[in-house]
Design a protein around this motif. Structure first.
Motif, PDB file in Angstrom:
ATOM      1  N   ALA A   1     -41.416 -44.123  17.032  1.00 29.20           N
ATOM      2  CA  ALA A   1     -42.709 -44.768  16.751  1.00 29.20           C
ATOM      3  C   ALA A   1     -43.860 -44.216  17.578  1.00 29.20           C
ATOM      4  CB  ALA A   1     -42.591 -46.273  16.973  1.00 29.20           C
ATOM      5  N   GLN A   2     -43.543 -43.582  18.703  1.00 26.07           N
ATOM      6  CA  GLN A   2     -44.635 -43.097  19.547  1.00 26.07           C
ATOM      7  C   GLN A   2     -44.541 -41.598  19.818  1.00 26.07           C
ATOM      8  OE1 GLN A   2     -44.994 -45.534  23.095  1.00 26.07           O
ATOM      9  NE2 GLN A   2     -45.146 -47.428  21.930  1.00 26.07           N
ATOM     10  N   VAL A   3     -43.450 -41.156  20.427  1.00 28.42           N
ATOM     11  CA  VAL A   3     -43.355 -39.757  20.837  1.00 28.42           C
ATOM     12  C   VAL A   3     -43.333 -38.822  19.632  1.00 28.42           C
ATOM     13  CG1 VAL A   3     -41.950 -38.054  22.046  1.00 28.42           C
ATOM     14  CG2 VAL A   3     -42.235 -40.351  23.002  1.00 28.42           C
ATOM     15  N   GLN A   4     -42.471 -39.121  18.653  1.00 36.15           N
ATOM     16  CA  GLN A   4     -42.429 -38.238  17.494  1.00 36.15           C
ATOM     17  C   GLN A   4     -43.736 -38.307  16.709  1.00 36.15           C
ATOM     18  OE1 GLN A   4     -38.934 -37.153  14.895  1.00 36.15           O
ATOM     19  NE2 GLN A   4     -39.983 -38.563  13.520  1.00 36.15           N
TER      20      GLN A   4
ATOM     21  N   MET B   1     -43.668 -26.649  22.464  1.00 30.19           N
ATOM     22  CA  MET B   1     -43.464 -28.066  22.172  1.00 30.19           C
ATOM     23  C   MET B   1     -42.438 -28.252  21.057  1.00 30.19           C
ATOM     24  SD  MET B   1     -46.092 -30.906  20.603  1.00 30.19           S
ATOM     25  CE  MET B   1     -45.802 -30.255  18.939  1.00 30.19           C
ATOM     26  N   ARG B   2     -42.552 -27.481  20.018  1.00 30.72           N
ATOM     27  CA  ARG B   2     -41.604 -27.585  18.902  1.00 30.72           C
ATOM     28  C   ARG B   2     -40.177 -27.255  19.353  1.00 30.72           C
ATOM     29  NH1 ARG B   2     -42.903 -27.620  13.599  1.00 30.72           N
ATOM     30  NH2 ARG B   2     -41.202 -26.177  13.146  1.00 30.72           N
ATOM     31  N   ARG B   3     -40.069 -26.237  20.195  1.00 31.87           N
ATOM     32  CA  ARG B   3     -38.735 -25.841  20.669  1.00 31.87           C
ATOM     33  C   ARG B   3     -38.109 -26.938  21.531  1.00 31.87           C
ATOM     34  NH1 ARG B   3     -40.091 -21.247  21.858  1.00 31.87           N
ATOM     35  NH2 ARG B   3     -40.833 -21.599  23.974  1.00 31.87           N
ATOM     36  N   GLU B   4     -38.884 -27.501  22.445  1.00 30.55           N
ATOM     37  CA  GLU B   4     -38.369 -28.569  23.304  1.00 30.55           C
ATOM     38  C   GLU B   4     -38.055 -29.818  22.489  1.00 30.55           C
ATOM     39  OE1 GLU B   4     -37.482 -28.222  26.308  1.00 30.55           O
ATOM     40  OE2 GLU B   4     -38.398 -26.277  26.777  1.00 30.55           O
ATOM     41  N   LEU B   5     -38.870 -30.104  21.494  1.00 22.37           N
ATOM     42  CA  LEU B   5     -38.614 -31.279  20.656  1.00 22.37           C
ATOM     43  C   LEU B   5     -37.327 -31.103  19.862  1.00 22.37           C
ATOM     44  CD1 LEU B   5     -39.649 -34.016  19.633  1.00 22.37           C
ATOM     45  CD2 LEU B   5     -40.880 -32.785  17.836  1.00 22.37           C
ATOM     46  N   ALA B   6     -37.090 -29.899  19.350  1.00 21.34           N
ATOM     47  CA  ALA B   6     -35.864 -29.646  18.594  1.00 21.34           C
ATOM     48  C   ALA B   6     -34.629 -29.836  19.481  1.00 21.34           C
ATOM     49  CB  ALA B   6     -35.881 -28.230  18.021  1.00 21.34           C
ATOM     50  N   ILE B   7     -34.717 -29.385  20.726  1.00 19.69           N
ATOM     51  CA  ILE B   7     -33.604 -29.572  21.665  1.00 19.69           C
ATOM     52  C   ILE B   7     -33.369 -31.061  21.911  1.00 19.69           C
ATOM     53  CG2 ILE B   7     -32.872 -29.211  24.062  1.00 19.69           C
ATOM     54  CD1 ILE B   7     -34.407 -26.533  23.974  1.00 19.69           C
ATOM     55  N   HIS B   8     -34.458 -31.786  22.050  1.00 23.89           N
ATOM     56  CA  HIS B   8     -34.348 -33.215  22.338  1.00 23.89           C
ATOM     57  C   HIS B   8     -33.748 -33.982  21.154  1.00 23.89           C
ATOM     58  CE1 HIS B   8     -35.196 -36.780  24.633  1.00 23.89           C
ATOM     59  NE2 HIS B   8     -35.810 -37.336  23.607  1.00 23.89           N
TER      60      HIS B   8
ATOM     61  N   LEU C   1     -41.156 -32.600  11.422  1.00 23.87           N
ATOM     62  CA  LEU C   1     -42.316 -32.873  12.264  1.00 23.87           C
ATOM     63  C   LEU C   1     -43.524 -33.274  11.443  1.00 23.87           C
ATOM     64  CD1 LEU C   1     -42.161 -30.030  14.910  1.00 23.87           C
ATOM     65  CD2 LEU C   1     -41.703 -32.440  15.252  1.00 23.87           C
ATOM     66  N   CYS C   2     -43.564 -32.841  10.187  1.00 22.12           N
ATOM     67  CA  CYS C   2     -44.748 -33.123   9.380  1.00 22.12           C
ATOM     68  C   CYS C   2     -44.724 -34.517   8.779  1.00 22.12           C
ATOM     69  CB  CYS C   2     -44.886 -32.079   8.281  1.00 22.12           C
ATOM     70  SG  CYS C   2     -43.486 -32.030   7.147  1.00 22.12           S
TER      71      CYS C   2
ATOM     72  N   TYR D   1     -46.631 -38.779  17.916  1.00 18.14           N
ATOM     73  CA  TYR D   1     -47.572 -37.975  18.701  1.00 18.14           C
ATOM     74  C   TYR D   1     -47.427 -36.491  18.370  1.00 18.14           C
ATOM     75  CZ  TYR D   1     -49.836 -36.239  23.018  1.00 18.14           C
ATOM     76  OH  TYR D   1     -50.638 -35.611  23.935  1.00 18.14           O
ATOM     77  N   THR D   2     -46.203 -36.001  18.339  1.00 17.88           N
ATOM     78  CA  THR D   2     -45.996 -34.582  18.026  1.00 17.88           C
ATOM     79  C   THR D   2     -46.362 -34.281  16.573  1.00 17.88           C
ATOM     80  OG1 THR D   2     -43.648 -34.923  17.462  1.00 17.88           O
ATOM     81  CG2 THR D   2     -44.174 -34.389  19.761  1.00 17.88           C
ATOM     82  N   VAL D   3     -46.167 -35.250  15.684  1.00 16.50           N
ATOM     83  CA  VAL D   3     -46.602 -35.083  14.292  1.00 16.50           C
ATOM     84  C   VAL D   3     -48.108 -34.878  14.248  1.00 16.50           C
ATOM     85  CG1 VAL D   3     -46.941 -36.329  12.108  1.00 16.50           C
ATOM     86  CG2 VAL D   3     -44.698 -36.319  13.204  1.00 16.50           C
ATOM     87  N   ASN D   4     -48.846 -35.701  14.987  1.00 22.30           N
ATOM     88  CA  ASN D   4     -50.297 -35.578  15.018  1.00 22.30           C
ATOM     89  C   ASN D   4     -50.727 -34.239  15.615  1.00 22.30           C
ATOM     90  OD1 ASN D   4     -50.545 -38.099  13.902  1.00 22.30           O
ATOM     91  ND2 ASN D   4     -51.102 -39.126  15.801  1.00 22.30           N
ATOM     92  N   LEU D   5     -50.086 -33.847  16.711  1.00 21.14           N
ATOM     93  CA  LEU D   5     -50.436 -32.579  17.341  1.00 21.14           C
ATOM     94  C   LEU D   5     -50.186 -31.413  16.393  1.00 21.14           C
ATOM     95  CD1 LEU D   5     -49.123 -33.008  21.020  1.00 21.14           C
ATOM     96  CD2 LEU D   5     -51.417 -33.408  20.094  1.00 21.14           C
ATOM     97  N   GLN D   6     -49.122 -31.503  15.628  1.00 20.21           N
ATOM     98  CA  GLN D   6     -48.863 -30.441  14.657  1.00 20.21           C
ATOM     99  C   GLN D   6     -49.973 -30.367  13.614  1.00 20.21           C
ATOM    100  OE1 GLN D   6     -44.984 -29.083  12.788  1.00 20.21           O
ATOM    101  NE2 GLN D   6     -45.692 -30.521  11.233  1.00 20.21           N
TER     102      GLN D   6
END
Length: 337
Positions: A267-270, A311-318, A8-9, A272-277
């Motif tokens: 390019a977008q969703v991941q 968010m991290r948990r749902e992203l890992a599942i995805h 994620l980082c 986005y989560t990188v930025n949120l982290q």
């Protein structure tokens, strides 16, 4: 390197409009996947955020101290007359919590200097020492009143329906600077270092937070992205990787999926989560330090850290779903580098 193994980082360089909404990016990604897989996307309400106690129920009155400082030495030589006049002015009587705190800190600093001088009037000295002792004890109270009731800070704590962009980091350095200054102020008050505490421009830090509005947008973005990813995972639970490839793979469908994965998820969703982290890792420890001993701590922990962990948990599942698809189908979801 496989995309789903990117942590994620990882920061991905992107170009484009800095105002692109992260929420809209995830929504577009949801819709594209739903169309190509021909599956209905669950429409569930976003869970409500834990309520925050109203400011009127949190503000505590400061001790009402009255001084009749008619002694010329005390008022003019010590510089207390100007501060007393400021507090008794029409504006001083309606100070906001932040301006009240600033006044208390400046008064304490000036009074500490005053008490170090040589005194002939021991009764006045005793009176001033008593005021000094009382105000030292109430400085933390004034600080907490600001934390819990200031309009700018409350806006950050309540959140706003405005997601952060997926390809920019607006106001991160300014917000970090402001929250860092407030944590330093908190420490100076605990140390009773009134000179250092009074030197911090509280209004300037609040203005930085107001302009960036980052913590308020962050908690909304964390809650919304967590919910959107959860909806995606519910939809994909009915799509097994084997069903996409066996007995015969639909090459066109797989090509579309690979395109969606690369152009919209990575390019977008991941991103986005990188930025949120990054926002979370830099701002939440400061907020946590500020509010740890306040009645809002539990609700704020859920609003920030709780939503972040979801968010991290749902992203890992995805990501695991994409990994399983790639292991079953000839999609070649890899990148050079």
């Amino acid at each position: 390197m496989k995309y789903w193994l990117l942590p994620l980082c990882l920061l991905i360089s992107l170009t484009g409009c800095s105002k692109d909404s992260g929420e809209k990016a995830v929504e577009s990604y949801q819709q594209r996947l739903a169309r190509v897989l021909d599956k209905p996307l669950p429409q569930t309400p976003v869970p409500a955020a834990p309520l925050l106690t109203e400011p009127r129920d949190l503000k505590q009155p400061l001790p009402d101290l009255r001084l009749d400082l008619t002694d010329t030495f005390a008022t003019r030589h010590c510089g207390l007359d100007t501060l007393i006049g400021e507090r008794n002015s029409s504006l001083g009587r309606v100070y906001s919590a932040s301006k009240q705190l600033s006044y208390e800190l400046r008064f304490l600093h000036q009074l500490a200097i005053c008490l170090q001088k040589q005194w002939d009037n021991t009764e006045l000295q005793r009176q001033l020492q008593q005021v000094y002792d009382t105000k030292q004890q109430s400085a933390t109270l004034a600080f907490n009143n600001m934390l819990l009731t200031d309009d700018t800070l409350r806006k950050q704590l309540m959140g706003v329906r405005d997601s952060l962009p997926y390809n920019d980091k607006p106001g991160l350095s300014e917000s970090w600077q402001a929250l860092t200054a407030l944590t330093q102020l908190q420490q100076f008050i605990q140390q009773q270092n009134w000179q250092a505490a009074s030197s911090i421009d509280i209004e300037q830090q609040l203005q930085l937070l107001y302009q960036a509005n980052l913590p308020g947008r962050l908690q909304y973005s964390l809650r919304q992205s967590s919910h959107q990813l959860s909806e995606l995972n519910q939809m994909l639970a009915a799509v097994t990787p084997q069903s996409l490839c066996q007995p015969r793979a639909d090459k066109q469908q797989l090509e579309i999926l690979a395109n969606i994965f690369s152009k919209f998820f990575i390019a977008q969703v991941q991103q986005y989560t990188v930025n949120l982290q990054q926002y979370q890792q830099q701002l939440w420890p400061l907020l946590q330090q500020l509010y740890a001993e306040t009645p809002l701590n539990e609700a704020l922990t859920a609003r920030f850290d709780g939503n972040y962990q979801n968010m991290r948990r749902e992203l890992a599942i995805h990501v695991k779903w994409w990994q399983d698809v790639n292991s079953q189908c000839p999609m070649q979801l890899t990148t050079q580098g």
